[in-house]
Design a protein around this motif. Structure first.
Motif, mmCIF file in Angstrom:
data_model
loop_
_atom_site.group_PDB
_atom_site.id
_atom_site.type_symbol
_atom_site.label_atom_id
_atom_site.label_comp_id
_atom_site.label_asym_id
_atom_site.label_seq_id
_atom_site.Cartn_x
_atom_site.Cartn_y
_atom_site.Cartn_z
ATOM 1 N N ASP A 176 0.843 -1.209 0.000
ATOM 2 C CA ASP A 176 0.000 0.000 0.000
ATOM 3 C C ASP A 176 0.870 1.249 0.000
ATOM 4 O OD1 ASP A 176 -2.204 -1.614 0.126
ATOM 5 O OD2 ASP A 176 -2.475 -1.427 2.289
ATOM 6 N N TYR A 179 2.448 1.795 -3.315
ATOM 7 C CA TYR A 179 1.391 2.221 -4.243
ATOM 8 C C TYR A 179 1.118 3.725 -4.082
ATOM 9 C CZ TYR A 179 -3.156 2.540 -6.540
ATOM 10 O OH TYR A 179 -4.192 2.912 -7.351
ATOM 11 N N GLU A 180 1.024 4.159 -2.814
ATOM 12 C CA GLU A 180 0.753 5.570 -2.548
ATOM 13 C C GLU A 180 1.896 6.467 -3.002
ATOM 14 O OE1 GLU A 180 -0.278 5.688 1.603
ATOM 15 O OE2 GLU A 180 -2.051 4.452 1.211
#
Length: 210
Positions: A176, A179-180
């Motif tokens: 995550d 991804y961010e």
């Protein structure tokens, strides 16, 4: 001070030769990941570093861990000091071999935690990045570079779904997090504990070869 290391050299070395640095986990040593060299590209320089601190049971550590205290799960000063030594050792290796290429790096567990911090802080030095059974530790992730500076990096992230040392949840959070940041990455879970099983190993070799 330079870290101790073992190295496999290809027959021909030019300024364009690829370098892959290996960082072992807590309580292990430089021989551990070096066994992977047989399946890694033959024309690469493979260098496996030994962590500077002694750990229990004759192994080595990048930093001390207090398993009984969540706040002390990472000795920040030692971790930062180890990263400085790794960066310096990489610089010296590149100078020694007269390399102009960016460095590829693979870290397992504790070595992977430092790999996240170094590659996201100094992305200009790195290319392919493998973080195995690890996670990005906020306490040492300072000055993370933006999307533009990290867009050339390629991450391979893997985690065992039965990992009893670093929970799978932390590995998923890593995905995550990347991804961010807008990083290019592959995240894979494997039917294994805190280690690298056969399928994980094959996918990892594929990542470095392609």
């Amino acid at each position: 001070m330079d870290l101790k290391f073992i190295v496999r050299e290809p027959e021909n070395i030019t300024p364009q030769t690829q370098l892959l640095v290996l960082l072992h986990g807590y309580g292990s040593n430089e021989e551990d990941l070096f066994s992977f060299r047989h399946d890694l590209p033959e024309d690469w320089i493979i260098a496996s570093f030994r962590a500077p601190n002694n750990s229990d049971y004759d192994g080595y550590a990048w930093y001390d861990i207090d398993f009984n205290n969540a706040d002390k799960f990472i000795d920040i000063d030692q971790a930062v000091d180890s990263m400085k030594q790794i960066m310096k050792s990489i610089e010296n290796l590149k100078h020694h071999y007269n390399l102009e290429t960016k460095t590829n790096i693979m870290g397992f567990s504790q070595g992977g935690i430092l790999t996240y911090a170094m590659t996201l802080t100094y992305p200009e030095f790195f290319n392919k990045v493998a973080c195995l059974s690890a996670y990005p530790e906020p306490k040492i992730l300072k000055n993370i570079k933006g999307k533009k500076q990290i867009q050339h990096l390629r991450f391979f992230v893997s985690h065992g779904n039965e990992d009893a040392v670093i929970p799978l949840e932390w590995g998923r959070k890593a995905a995550d997090f990347l991804y961010e940041l807008g990083a290019f990455f592959t995240f894979r879970e494997y039917m294994t504990g805190h280690g690298v099983n056969q399928k994980n190993y094959m996918d990892l070799m594929e990542f470095f070869k392609k």
